[in-house]
Design a protein around this motif. Structure first.
Motif, PDB file in Angstrom:
ATOM      1  N   ALA A  27      37.311  40.780  46.254  1.00  0.00           N
ATOM      2  CA  ALA A  27      38.731  41.136  46.313  1.00  0.00           C
ATOM      3  C   ALA A  27      38.894  42.644  46.199  1.00  0.00           C
ATOM      4  O   ALA A  27      39.644  43.266  46.955  1.00  0.00           O
ATOM      5  CB  ALA A  27      39.489  40.418  45.197  1.00  0.00           C
ATOM      6  N   LYS A  75      33.626  36.882  43.348  1.00  0.00           N
ATOM      7  CA  LYS A  75      34.981  36.770  43.878  1.00  0.00           C
ATOM      8  C   LYS A  75      35.812  38.026  43.615  1.00  0.00           C
ATOM      9  O   LYS A  75      36.420  38.566  44.543  1.00  0.00           O
ATOM     10  CB  LYS A  75      35.660  35.554  43.228  1.00  0.00           C
ATOM     11  CG  LYS A  75      37.075  35.319  43.681  1.00  0.00           C
ATOM     12  CD  LYS A  75      37.504  33.922  43.324  1.00  0.00           C
ATOM     13  CE  LYS A  75      37.511  33.696  41.822  1.00  0.00           C
ATOM     14  NZ  LYS A  75      38.747  34.138  41.201  1.00  0.00           N
ATOM     15  N   SER A  76      35.806  38.473  42.353  1.00  0.00           N
ATOM     16  CA  SER A  76      36.648  39.629  42.023  1.00  0.00           C
ATOM     17  C   SER A  76      36.142  40.891  42.706  1.00  0.00           C
ATOM     18  O   SER A  76      36.929  41.737  43.123  1.00  0.00           O
ATOM     19  CB  SER A  76      36.706  39.827  40.505  1.00  0.00           C
ATOM     20  OG  SER A  76      37.356  38.728  39.918  1.00  0.00           O
ATOM     21  N   ASP A 106      44.443  35.628  44.102  1.00  0.00           N
ATOM     22  CA  ASP A 106      43.153  35.495  43.444  1.00  0.00           C
ATOM     23  C   ASP A 106      43.324  34.449  42.350  1.00  0.00           C
ATOM     24  O   ASP A 106      44.218  34.550  41.519  1.00  0.00           O
ATOM     25  CB  ASP A 106      42.767  36.845  42.832  1.00  0.00           C
ATOM     26  CG  ASP A 106      41.373  36.813  42.225  1.00  0.00           C
ATOM     27  OD1 ASP A 106      40.555  35.993  42.662  1.00  0.00           O
ATOM     28  OD2 ASP A 106      41.116  37.625  41.312  1.00  0.00           O
TER      29      ASP A 106
END
Lengths: 599, 387
Positions: A25, A21-22, A81
């Motif tokens: 992003a 996920k990070s 986020d």
């Protein structure tokens, strides 16, 4: 000038921990030139050291991305986020209310995990449009068809439009940005209506005071506006408005559909209520539904190793609490450990994060006592007490019955480990509620006492499944059970910090395990030491730590004095770090290690 | 007012850093060298003697001790030249003790006569074990027979002879040790040192131990049993356990080592030698350069091998006083401790330790009991906990 509603997209990313996920992003931010390459660092949105180190997101973070789409038009994309871990589920839920859609990121080498499920249901609850992303396609183990099928089977959404992505190489990032523009809905709102904004989050900044993250529903917010919090009617003049890129950038105004921050000389995070509705002073609007405030569910004592540092600890805890409304604390005195605090956390990870931050950012060494949950004690006179600390258990003759919190645990596991997982759940007093298969993976749902989970359940689960199981839970309420307080006596003296609540049927087994552990954890002394577990006055397990027999230096002459003196100083310092109970020194790690169960 | 060191007197320690081979258990400052220019070394020792003596010329020397390394590798002339310089620089007590540590090989035994002529009146022989396989494991270069022959010569040559043994060896049982100890007591004169094998870091044994390859070491319980048995058997023969690892008939104690344990002053010369010197009301801890060639060139160039001289605080002196003194059966004077530190040991700590049978306090003298002896480190941690 605020952006036209049709050119705004607000979204979050739903994923299991480690599914990228990070990194995704980071790529979205980089691809759109929001951050220059030379300023790029990994996990850009995770600003806390602990977040970067552990590879997790704790606080929700926001970034505004300017994107020129293939149709030649400019869009503003706001990404919130969110944390993936169950402890921070409340952060996820409120962040979801501030956006209209989500990217559902699934690791194409791993498939759907328990956390993915929990978070995706929150997104569905919030009426989100979902764009499935199959990440890590650069890895050889990537299996797009199988994972797409799993998304359809397990989650029940259409995965035909899923975008294959490698956040690592950048493949599919452009397609993802296009999908955000094309498939996620634009926000709605009325720029001419009175201001109505949602307080999404707030935190403390040493220079700017409290920073409030807002999502504008209707109307416009400008610098100098007098705003009012609906929950308490307080009014604050806005002194700064801006957006995150992801650094703070000041702008003139925020319009409907936009996400940004404001500062307004607010002193404490506690003065702002997450989920609150904000409007202009002297204006009336209908309040938003608001969020359920986060409730601490796990409690433990934090004591300074050096008693002289109690005031420093108080200072550290107060500062951390300023920025984290979900963390509660009250002063606690222990005969064994001196002055400290009983603290409440959202879960074990939250506990570890706070403890790490105190030790690291404030440089205070801590003794952490065994985590405990809140028990409901029904007294004979009808009164109900909340028990946060087993040491405070009232006289049993006054107690009618006890109730303990239960959770619904969802575990996804490859079927070869299913037997071990079922055994673990049974051992922890679990009641099986469901068992289904999705391909070669089993999904089990258990009703478990939270008490059996807060301590080392997750570690055990990871260990029996070699890390292949994923786990998530939600609180489901209280139920009566036969619970007793088990005391530990060292050298005939009770050690309050080692008291625990246990189920009556397990007491003997737990007691035996604890005294055996303590026998290994406590160093030998010049005398023998009985270590006992007791319920009320009845001893249920006992071990004896035999006396030390030899601790002497064979040779000590003129040339050895300096070295032996230094060694003795070192040993003295080690002894100081232990806690004295009567005549016995107990090392600080014993307070946690004694409770770990191996089986 | 007299200085504290005068309670115990003043001695001189001379460190000879060379050995024929390095023993696997030894963590002393010792080296194996092919060629040693002995004359150059002797000149350096003499310069150091003159330097220290210039600071302590008014003192009367009680003892000289040649330690190492293996000082019995020095020639008789070298020992003679050094002792001559010592004699020129200090007055001696009438009963000065001059000890030399010796390895019991035939080559070294052949020098005993010459050492005696040079002034040595006591030797301490590193016999270490009375069975050949164990001597080999301990890395010793002599056999039992050779050791016993050297002991015979030493006893005939010197007024006083002591020897060292190491026990709690690999695969040694209590019964094995008892048999060996009885033989040792038959051979012993009026002094004996017996050390339990200690695995020190940065030794061959230490490395093997860390790698899990040093097998058969006795358990803590077995070590304690051997320790107590040693005490009993020595007592039966009239050898008093006057210090943790040292046994002697009354009056035959090592006077040099008593200076350390009674916390007197001592000058240390030679590579890596430590000293304690009270000068101008301050007690200093001195240290010399560790490496042999480094020390030698420092002495030649700067006229001093010393690399550190630090004044000890009251608290440090108190710690050292207890650390050394409680090893002695005679115990320590609490008055002297208070004078040194300006504070007292907590009476409740002493009381607790007395109740456990670890210490005795009589007429201001604190003694560690026989029961407490093998636990001195733990006792010290308690006594010094608040200091």
């Amino acid at each position: 000038m605020s952006t036209d509603l049709s050119h705004i997209r607000n979204f979050s990313i739903v994923a299991h921990i480690d599914h990228g996920k990070s990194t995704l992003a980071d790529r979205l931010i980089q691809e759109t030139g929001t951050v220059q390459d030379r300023d790029m660092k990994a996990q850009l949105l995770d600003s806390m050291d602990i977040e970067r180190e552990r590879g997790i997101t704790i606080k929700a973070n926001t970034v505004r991305i300017d994107y020129t789409a293939n149709n030649g038009q400019d869009y503003v994309l706001n990404l919130i986020d969110t944390p993936g871990h169950v402890d921070f589920a409340y952060e996820v839920s409120r962040s979801m209310r501030a956006v209209e859609g989500s990217l559902l990121v699934v690791d194409s080498t791993q498939g759907v995990e328990a956390q993915t499920l929990a978070n995706v249901y929150q997104a569905i609850d919030a009426d989100h449009e979902l764009v499935p992303i199959l990440n890590k396609i650069d890895l050889p183990a990537s299996d797009l068809d199988r994972v797409a099928e799993q998304i359809e089977d397990v989650i029940g959404i259409d995965a035909s439009g899923a975008i294959p992505v490698s956040a690592k190489t950048g493949q599919g990032i452009r397609e993802t940005l296009e999908a955000i523009v094309e498939h996620l809905p634009a926000p709605t709102g009325d720029a001419d209506a009175p201001l109505k904004a949602m307080l999404v989050d707030s935190w403390y900044d040493a220079y700017l005071g409290v920073i409030v993250l807002v999502r504008i529903i209707d109307g416009k917010l400008k610098k100098g506006d007098k705003i009012k919090f609906l929950s308490n009617g307080t009014v604050h003049p806005v002194d700064r408005i801006g957006v995150f890129r992801p650094e703070m950038a000041v702008i003139d105004e925020l319009g409907p559909g936009e996400i940004g921050f404001l500062t307004a000389s607010i002193k404490q995070v506690r003065d702002t209520r997450v989920g609150d509705t904000i409007t202009h002073d002297k204006k009336e609007v209908e309040a938003l539904p608001g969020f359920k405030p986060a409730q601490p569910v796990v409690f433990c004592g934090l004591f300074p190793v050096d008693n002289a540092e109690f005031e420093d600890l108080r200072d550290a805890i107060e500062k951390l609490a300023l920025n984290d409304a979900s963390f509660s604390y009250e002063m606690e005195t222990s005969a064994a450990l001196g002055f400290g605090f009983r603290c409440g956390f959202l879960g074990l990870l939250h506990l570890e994060v706070i403890r790490d931050r105190i030790e690291r950012e404030y440089n205070i060494e801590l003794i952490t006592t065994a985590p405990s949950v809140i028990y409901h004690i029904y007294m004979r006179d009808g009164e109900m007490l909340e028990l946060h600390n087993p040491a405070d258990m009232p006289d049993l003759t006054l107690v009618d019955h006890l109730e303990e919190p239960r959770i619904k645990a969802t575990i996804l596991v490859p079927d070869e480990y299913l037997g071990d997982v079922l055994k673990l759940c049974q051992d922890r007093r679990g009641i099986q509620e469901d068992l289904t298969y999705a391909g070669s993976r089993a999904m089990v749902v258990y009703d478990l006492p939270l008490n059996e989970v807060v301590f080392d359940f997750y570690d055990r689960l990871k260990s029996v499944t070699k890390g292949y199981a994923s786990f998530d839970y939600q609180m489901i309420g209280y139920r009566e059970d036969r619970l007793v307080k088990m005391s530990i006596l060292v050298n005939e003296e009770p050690v309050d910090a080692l008291s625990t609540m246990v189920h009556f049927d397990r007491a003997e087994q737990r007691g035996r395990a604890m005294v055996e552990k303590l026998k290994d954890l406590i160093p030998r002394h010049m005398f023998k030491i009985p270590i006992q577990a007791a319920i009320g006055g009845r001893v249920i397990a006992r071990e004896t730590l035999s006396a030390m027999r030899k601790d002497v230096t064979a040779k000590c002459y003129g040339g050895d004095a300096t070295r032996k003196k230094k060694l003795l100083e070192k040993q003295k310092a080690g002894k100081k770090k232990m806690r004295q109970f009567g005549k016995v020194d107990i090392p600080q790690e014993a307070f946690i290690s004694a409770l770990k169960m191996d089986g | 007012m007299q200085d504290d060191w005068q309670n115990a007197g003043f001695g001189l320690y001379i460190h000879w850093p060379f050995c024929s081979a390095k023993c696997p258990y030894c963590d002393f400052n010792s080296y194996v060298a092919d060629h040693i220019d002995e004359d150059r070394w002797v000149r350096a020792y003499i310069r150091e003697i003159e330097r220290i003596a210039s600071q302590t010329s008014d003192r009367i020397l009680k003892s000289v001790f040649f330690g190492g390394g293996t000082p019995s590798l020095m020639s008789e002339n070298a020992v003679g030249a050094i002792l001559e310089a010592v004699g020129k620089n200090w007055r001696f007590t009438n009963d000065i003790e001059i000890t030399l540590e010796a390895n019991p090989t035939s080559v070294e035994a052949s020098r005993f006569e010459g050492y005696r002529a040079a002034g040595v009146n006591r030797v301490s022989l590193g016999i270490q074990a009375l069975n050949d396989p164990d001597l080999k494991r301990l890395g010793r270069l002599h056999s039992v027979a050779e050791g016993l022959a050297a002991l015979e010569i030493a006893k005939k040559t010197f007024e006083r002879t002591s020897f060292d043994l190491i026990y709690s060896r690999q695969d040694q049982t209590l019964a094995d040790w008892e048999t060996e100890l009885r033989v040792a007591l038959d051979l012993a004169g009026d002094h004996l040192s017996m050390y339990q094998l200690t695995i020190e870091p940065n030794t061959a044994f230490g490395d093997r131990y860390k790698a899990g390859k040093l097998k058969g070491l006795p358990s803590e319980d077995a070590e304690a049993d051997m320790y107590f048995r040693t005490q009993e058997l020595c007592a039966d023969r009239g050898l008093c356990s006057y210090e943790v690892s040292n046994f002697a008939q009354k009056g035959a104690e090592s006077r040099h080592n008593l200076i350390y344990w009674r916390y007197g002053d001592y000058a240390g010369i030679g590579p890596g030698a430590h000293g304690r010197l009270t000068l101008g009301g301050h007690r200093f801890a001195t240290e010399t350069e560790l490496s042999p060639m480094g020390w030698l060139t420092k002495v030649e160039k700067n006229g001093s091998g010393e690399v550190a001289r630090s004044s000890l605080s009251k608290q440090e002196q108190g710690t050292e006083f207890l650390l050394m003194g409680l090893r002695l059966a005679e115990g320590v004077s609490l008055d002297r401790y208070s004078h040194l530190t300006g504070s007292a040991i907590s009476p409740s700590v002493i009381e607790n330790l007395s109740e456990l049978g670890m210490v005795r306090l009589e007429n201001g003298i604190l003694q560690v009991s026989e029961k407490g002896r093998p636990l001195i480190n733990a006792i010290l941690r308690d006594l010094l906990a608040d200091q």
